[in-house]
Scaffold this motif. Structure first.
Motif, PDB file in Angstrom:
ATOM      1  N   LEU A  75      60.100  56.771 107.673  1.00 60.27           N
ATOM      2  CA  LEU A  75      60.086  55.865 108.824  1.00 60.27           C
ATOM      3  C   LEU A  75      58.760  55.131 108.990  1.00 60.27           C
ATOM      4  CD1 LEU A  75      62.052  57.987 111.452  1.00 60.27           C
ATOM      5  CD2 LEU A  75      62.875  56.097 110.048  1.00 60.27           C
ATOM      6  N   LEU A  76      57.651  55.835 108.790  1.00 60.02           N
ATOM      7  CA  LEU A  76      56.361  55.157 108.970  1.00 60.02           C
ATOM      8  C   LEU A  76      56.141  54.072 107.915  1.00 60.02           C
ATOM      9  CD1 LEU A  76      53.868  57.886 110.236  1.00 60.02           C
ATOM     10  CD2 LEU A  76      54.730  55.896 111.437  1.00 60.02           C
ATOM     11  N   PRO A  77      56.387  54.349 106.619  1.00 58.59           N
ATOM     12  CA  PRO A  77      56.268  53.255 105.645  1.00 58.59           C
ATOM     13  C   PRO A  77      57.231  52.107 105.946  1.00 58.59           C
ATOM     14  CG  PRO A  77      56.286  55.360 104.512  1.00 58.59           C
ATOM     15  CD  PRO A  77      56.592  55.638 105.940  1.00 58.59           C
ATOM     16  N   ALA A  78      58.429  52.455 106.428  1.00 56.56           N
ATOM     17  CA  ALA A  78      59.386  51.396 106.770  1.00 56.56           C
ATOM     18  C   ALA A  78      58.845  50.542 107.913  1.00 56.56           C
ATOM     19  CB  ALA A  78      60.728  52.014 107.153  1.00 56.56           C
ATOM     20  N   ALA A  79      58.239  51.201 108.905  1.00 58.20           N
ATOM     21  CA  ALA A  79      57.662  50.463 110.035  1.00 58.20           C
ATOM     22  C   ALA A  79      56.511  49.578 109.562  1.00 58.20           C
ATOM     23  CB  ALA A  79      57.187  51.434 111.111  1.00 58.20           C
ATOM     24  N   VAL A  80      55.688  50.141 108.675  1.00 53.88           N
ATOM     25  CA  VAL A  80      54.553  49.362 108.158  1.00 53.88           C
ATOM     26  C   VAL A  80      55.066  48.176 107.331  1.00 53.88           C
ATOM     27  CG1 VAL A  80      52.575  49.433 106.588  1.00 53.88           C
ATOM     28  CG2 VAL A  80      52.951  51.297 108.194  1.00 53.88           C
ATOM     29  N   LEU A  81      56.085  48.419 106.536  1.00 56.61           N
ATOM     30  CA  LEU A  81      56.665  47.341 105.724  1.00 56.61           C
ATOM     31  C   LEU A  81      57.206  46.220 106.620  1.00 56.61           C
ATOM     32  CD1 LEU A  81      57.317  46.668 102.718  1.00 56.61           C
ATOM     33  CD2 LEU A  81      59.601  47.589 103.138  1.00 56.61           C
ATOM     34  N   GLY A  82      57.917  46.638 107.674  1.00 62.13           N
ATOM     35  CA  GLY A  82      58.430  45.649 108.632  1.00 62.13           C
ATOM     36  C   GLY A  82      57.290  44.869 109.260  1.00 62.13           C
ATOM     37  N   GLY A  83      56.213  45.597 109.586  1.00 61.41           N
ATOM     38  CA  GLY A  83      55.043  44.945 110.173  1.00 61.41           C
ATOM     39  C   GLY A  83      54.435  43.932 109.222  1.00 61.41           C
ATOM     40  N   VAL A  84      54.371  44.289 107.938  1.00 62.08           N
ATOM     41  CA  VAL A  84      53.790  43.378 106.936  1.00 62.08           C
ATOM     42  C   VAL A  84      54.634  42.109 106.826  1.00 62.08           C
ATOM     43  CG1 VAL A  84      53.348  43.109 104.458  1.00 62.08           C
ATOM     44  CG2 VAL A  84      52.603  45.177 105.653  1.00 62.08           C
ATOM     45  N   VAL A  85      55.953  42.288 106.858  1.00 57.70           N
ATOM     46  CA  VAL A  85      56.856  41.129 106.758  1.00 57.70           C
ATOM     47  C   VAL A  85      56.672  40.208 107.978  1.00 57.70           C
ATOM     48  CG1 VAL A  85      59.295  40.435 106.782  1.00 57.70           C
ATOM     49  CG2 VAL A  85      58.540  42.325 105.323  1.00 57.70           C
ATOM     50  N   LEU A  87      54.028  40.074 109.976  1.00 58.52           N
ATOM     51  CA  LEU A  87      52.634  39.755 110.278  1.00 58.52           C
ATOM     52  C   LEU A  87      52.283  38.255 110.206  1.00 58.52           C
ATOM     53  CD1 LEU A  87      50.075  41.292 111.127  1.00 58.52           C
ATOM     54  CD2 LEU A  87      49.428  41.372 108.719  1.00 58.52           C
ATOM     55  N   PRO A  88      52.689  37.522 109.142  1.00 55.41           N
ATOM     56  CA  PRO A  88      52.275  36.116 109.060  1.00 55.41           C
ATOM     57  C   PRO A  88      52.795  35.271 110.221  1.00 55.41           C
ATOM     58  CG  PRO A  88      53.210  36.874 106.982  1.00 55.41           C
ATOM     59  CD  PRO A  88      53.481  37.924 107.976  1.00 55.41           C
ATOM     60  N   ARG A  89      53.977  35.624 110.749  1.00 53.45           N
ATOM     61  CA  ARG A  89      54.561  34.756 111.765  1.00 53.45           C
ATOM     62  C   ARG A  89      54.426  35.319 113.178  1.00 53.45           C
ATOM     63  NH1 ARG A  89      60.448  33.463 109.635  1.00 53.45           N
ATOM     64  NH2 ARG A  89      60.332  35.665 109.103  1.00 53.45           N
ATOM     65  N   HIS A  90      54.453  36.637 113.296  1.00 49.92           N
ATOM     66  CA  HIS A  90      54.402  37.256 114.637  1.00 49.92           C
ATOM     67  C   HIS A  90      53.447  38.429 114.583  1.00 49.92           C
ATOM     68  CE1 HIS A  90      57.876  34.825 115.699  1.00 49.92           C
ATOM     69  NE2 HIS A  90      58.447  35.233 114.591  1.00 49.92           N
ATOM     70  N   ALA A  91      52.181  38.129 114.503  1.00 51.11           N
ATOM     71  CA  ALA A  91      51.175  39.178 114.299  1.00 51.11           C
ATOM     72  C   ALA A  91      51.195  40.210 115.431  1.00 51.11           C
ATOM     73  CB  ALA A  91      49.799  38.543 114.194  1.00 51.11           C
ATOM     74  N   ALA A  92      51.291  39.718 116.671  1.00 51.61           N
ATOM     75  CA  ALA A  92      51.249  40.649 117.811  1.00 51.61           C
ATOM     76  C   ALA A  92      52.428  41.606 117.772  1.00 51.61           C
ATOM     77  CB  ALA A  92      51.259  39.857 119.117  1.00 51.61           C
ATOM     78  N   LEU A  93      53.599  41.044 117.487  1.00 52.75           N
ATOM     79  CA  LEU A  93      54.809  41.875 117.418  1.00 52.75           C
ATOM     80  C   LEU A  93      54.686  42.885 116.282  1.00 52.75           C
ATOM     81  CD1 LEU A  93      57.661  42.394 118.490  1.00 52.75           C
ATOM     82  CD2 LEU A  93      58.507  40.692 116.877  1.00 52.75           C
ATOM     83  N   ALA A  94      54.190  42.407 115.133  1.00 54.15           N
ATOM     84  CA  ALA A  94      54.066  43.283 113.967  1.00 54.15           C
ATOM     85  C   ALA A  94      53.140  44.457 114.261  1.00 54.15           C
ATOM     86  CB  ALA A  94      53.534  42.476 112.780  1.00 54.15           C
ATOM     87  N   LEU A  95      51.978  44.154 114.810  1.00 53.12           N
ATOM     88  CA  LEU A  95      51.010  45.222 115.077  1.00 53.12           C
ATOM     89  C   LEU A  95      51.520  46.174 116.154  1.00 53.12           C
ATOM     90  CD1 LEU A  95      47.701  43.169 114.893  1.00 53.12           C
ATOM     91  CD2 LEU A  95      48.627  44.744 113.187  1.00 53.12           C
ATOM     92  N   SER A  96      52.195  45.608 117.158  1.00 56.70           N
ATOM     93  CA  SER A  96      52.727  46.455 118.228  1.00 56.70           C
ATOM     94  C   SER A  96      53.795  47.396 117.696  1.00 56.70           C
ATOM     95  CB  SER A  96      53.326  45.588 119.333  1.00 56.70           C
ATOM     96  OG  SER A  96      52.351  44.704 119.814  1.00 56.70           O
ATOM     97  N   VAL A  98      54.056  48.609 114.625  1.00 53.30           N
ATOM     98  CA  VAL A  98      53.428  49.681 113.845  1.00 53.30           C
ATOM     99  C   VAL A  98      52.785  50.695 114.797  1.00 53.30           C
ATOM    100  CG1 VAL A  98      51.631  50.229 112.168  1.00 53.30           C
ATOM    101  CG2 VAL A  98      53.080  48.227 111.824  1.00 53.30           C
ATOM    102  N   ALA A  99      52.147  50.164 115.839  1.00 51.83           N
ATOM    103  CA  ALA A  99      51.542  51.073 116.829  1.00 51.83           C
ATOM    104  C   ALA A  99      52.613  51.929 117.492  1.00 51.83           C
ATOM    105  CB  ALA A  99      50.787  50.262 117.878  1.00 51.83           C
ATOM    106  N   ALA A 100      53.758  51.308 117.793  1.00 53.14           N
ATOM    107  CA  ALA A 100      54.851  52.073 118.418  1.00 53.14           C
ATOM    108  C   ALA A 100      55.349  53.155 117.463  1.00 53.14           C
ATOM    109  CB  ALA A 100      55.989  51.137 118.800  1.00 53.14           C
ATOM    110  N   GLY A 101      55.420  52.833 116.178  1.00 50.78           N
ATOM    111  CA  GLY A 101      55.862  53.816 115.181  1.00 50.78           C
ATOM    112  C   GLY A 101      54.923  55.006 115.108  1.00 50.78           C
ATOM    113  N   VAL A 102      53.627  54.701 115.067  1.00 55.90           N
ATOM    114  CA  VAL A 102      52.627  55.779 115.014  1.00 55.90           C
ATOM    115  C   VAL A 102      52.673  56.585 116.321  1.00 55.90           C
ATOM    116  CG1 VAL A 102      50.156  56.283 114.858  1.00 55.90           C
ATOM    117  CG2 VAL A 102      51.166  54.521 113.401  1.00 55.90           C
TER     118      VAL A 102
END
Lengths: 224, 409
Positions: A75-85, A87-96, A98-102
């Motif tokens: 799940l954590l790698p999946a969350a990070v992967l989703g965040g990476v995808v 990131l270029p367009r919705h950085a805040a959403l991506a980082l949030s 990943v933070a929610a996953g952790v």
């Protein structure tokens, strides 16, 4: 070129999700109390007996694989992967996300301190099932991202159905592998749901304030 | 027909005993079922029907040996998962073949700290009522993290039992004692009456302490199990009161020289009346064996500023452990005075300097210390053991709590 911002929840939707999160949290704590008092152990034992009666050599490996899907290793790698995808367009959403996953990983483990009881295989920390907790959080956050980014309803319904099946399957695999009681699985599901909905509400609040406004506010605070 | 071992997965167990992990299959399955019954099992008293080890449950659960949970602590949930198919009992099987078994403690200071943090919070919120549940949670944690031969111990006591035991202790001991202390002062009773009452209270205390010790021991053992088989304690409080009163008086009269005999008698009583299922523990120690180390300790007490006590304590612990038997199994202990002194002194310092915050660390450290130096030797011979749980009230435990003494039993 400015990219479209993720959709924000309406006031009604926020109220509905808050009520749902609170209800899930209450159920989670009630199950924790019942589990701690051993009130439903006979019923749990009956479910366990049914689950163990279904054990067959051919099912062992598939069940282990399904169970693995609920771990942080997936799940954590999946969350990070989703965040990476994202990131270029919705950085805040991506980082949030990943933070929610952790945060979910941490919260799932911390909630284990609520009820001290042994699993069917005698190992400690039965309640709640962090596998079920994790997969519930993942599915809810995935659905939220799809909704926020304007995915078509048909695709969201498909993900909802697949997510529900996956959550039930992970829960069932924990029973099948004799690693949890049914109360732990239900606790994992309700706890994960409560956490995920709370995370959605926080994310939504954060995303509805435009990044520029936040920057201005910060500058204002510094200048003031 | 040969079946796979339910514990280690050994493919063909011809008779009832697995050649790989040495587990007795029917006993293992029966005991696991009882374990899974959880606190409900505490209702069982005497030898229940079908308690024979050979009487495997009709619908026994295959215990899924390799479903052993890798995420065993709340702070380690994302450890690497267990290798599919890897027998969870591999290590115990290896130690069993070597004729030596070790108890292992899997807990962590962080885990216990988390439990204590929640306990403290809830105890404050409930104005102290949660204290009894808090105590139970810690015991469950400690037992549940202690493992022998691949299986954890279990604690089945409840906070409610402790609360009721405490209430009974208050009614039977605390209130009468308080009244006998306060009323004579309040009504300014003659000095002779007050003096007589003080003597009476001292006598009552002398009688209550051993009763509380036996009660606490009886309660705690009755709530402990391993592989679903309950421990129990069957010593009579009256007999122990005799040992305790005579021992206390003789120790006082001999200015402490009787102490080694007294503690050995206490230990003998506590161990030789303890049972695991239907089999009892044995203790064959004699007090005079500890006399020489005790005298050496006294002689060196002042020159070593009291440190010689730790060497005696280590010697005593080794002696008590090595004189304990369970069937053909002997217990060995190799604790030395130096490490014990360091453990005790550093634990006290840690608790004082951290204002109690490091208490969980000292508990875990002490447990790991004891288990590191303790091992079981010889065959376990679990075949003849069957469930033979005994009922026990928590009143002794309540009295022990009231006297603010753990007694280490």
């Amino acid at each position: 070129m400015s990219l479209p911002q993720p959709r924000a929840l309406s006031a009604g939707q926020r109220r509905y999700l808050l009520a749902l999160a609170l209800a899930a949290a209450v159920v989670f704590f009630v199950i924790a109390l019942l589990v701690q008092l051993g009130v439903a152990i006979e019923a749990e034992w009956r479910v366990q007996r049914v689950a163990q009666a279904a054990r067959a050599g051919a099912l062992e490996t598939p069940m282990r694989i399904i169970s693995l899907l609920g771990t942080g290793w997936v799940l954590l790698p999946a969350a990070v992967l989703g965040g990476v995808v994202l990131l270029p367009r919705h950085a805040a959403l991506a980082l949030s996300l990943v933070a929610a996953g952790v945060g979910a990983a941490g919260a799932g483990n911390l909630t284990k301190l609520l009820a001290i009881r042994q699993r069917p295989n005698t190992v400690l920390w039965a309640y709640p099932s962090t596998h079920t907790f994790g997969i519930a959080v993942f599915v809810v956050l995935l659905l939220y991202v799809l909704w926020a980014l304007g995915a078509p309803p048909g695709r969201r319904a498909l993900v909802l159905a697949a997510g529900a099946v996956l959550t039930v399957a992970v829960g069932a695999s924990r029973l099948y592998l004799n690693a949890h009681w049914i109360g732990d699985v239900l606790g994992g599901f309700t706890g994960g749901l409560a956490f995920a909905l709370a995370a959605v509400l926080v994310l939504d609040r954060r995303l509805r304030v435009p990044a520029a406004a936040r920057g201005e506010a910060r500058l204002g605070a510094v200048a003031g | 027909m040969a079946e796979a071992c339910p514990r280690c997965g050994y493919p063909a167990v011809a008779d009832d005993k697995c050649p790989q992990c040495h587990v007795v299959v029917s006993l293992y399955q029966a005991s696991l079922e009882k374990l899974r019954r959880g606190p409900g099992g505490s209702r069982t008293t005497g030898s229940p029907a079908g308690a024979s080890p050979a009487a495997a449950p009709e619908e026994s659960i295959p215990p899924a040996p390799d479903a052993a949970e890798p995420a065993s602590t709340p702070f380690g949930a994302f450890r690497a998962p267990a290798r599919p198919g890897a027998p969870a009992a591999a290590a115990p099987a290896a130690s069993a073949s070597a004729g030596m078994r070790k108890l292992r403690f899997h807990g962590s200071a962080m885990g216990l700290f988390g439990i204590q943090a929640i306990n403290a919070l809830l105890t404050l919120l409930t104005l102290g009522v949660f204290y009894f549940w808090a105590k139970t949670r810690v015991r469950r944690y400690v037992m549940g993290e202690t493992e022998l031969e691949g299986d954890r111990f279990a604690y089945h006591g409840t906070g409610r039992e402790l609360l009721v035991g405490f209430a009974k202790g208050v009614a039977v001991f605390f209130i009468p004692t308080a009244l006998l202390t306060i009323l004579p002062e309040l009504y300014q009773a003659p000095a002779e009456v007050r003096s007589s009452l003080r003597s009476l209270l001292w006598l009552v205390g002398l009688l209550v302490v051993p009763v509380a010790m036996v009660g606490a021991r009886r309660y705690r053992l009755s709530r402990m199990s391993w592989r679903g088989i309950r421990f129990s304690f069957r010593g009579s409080a009256r007999q122990f009161v005799g040992i305790f009163v005579v021992g206390t008086i003789l120790t006082s009269l001999t200015l402490g020289l009787y102490y080694p005999v007294f503690v050995t008698q206490r230990q003998a009583f506590m161990v030789s009346h303890a049972y695991f299922g239907s089999r009892k523990f044995d203790f064959d120690g004699r007090g005079r064996d500890l006399m020489k180390p005790f005298l050496v300790m006294i002689l060196l007490f002042l020159p070593t500023l009291g440190l010689s006590w730790f060497w005696f304590a280590a010697r005593r612990q080794r002696y008590f452990t090595e004189r304990t038997r369970f069937g053909a199994t002997r217990v060995r202990c190799t604790i030395a005075g130096g490490p014990l002194a360091w453990l005790t002194i550093s634990n006290v310092l840690a608790i004082v300097l951290s204002l109690g915050l490091l208490w969980p660390w000292t508990v875990v450290r002490s447990l790991e210390f004891t288990l590191r130096y303790t091992s079981l030797h010889g065959p376990l011979e679990l075949e003849g053991i069957h469930q033979d749980a005994r009922a026990a009230s928590a009143m002794g435990e309540g009295l022990a709590g009231l006297l603010d003494a753990d007694f280490g039993v």
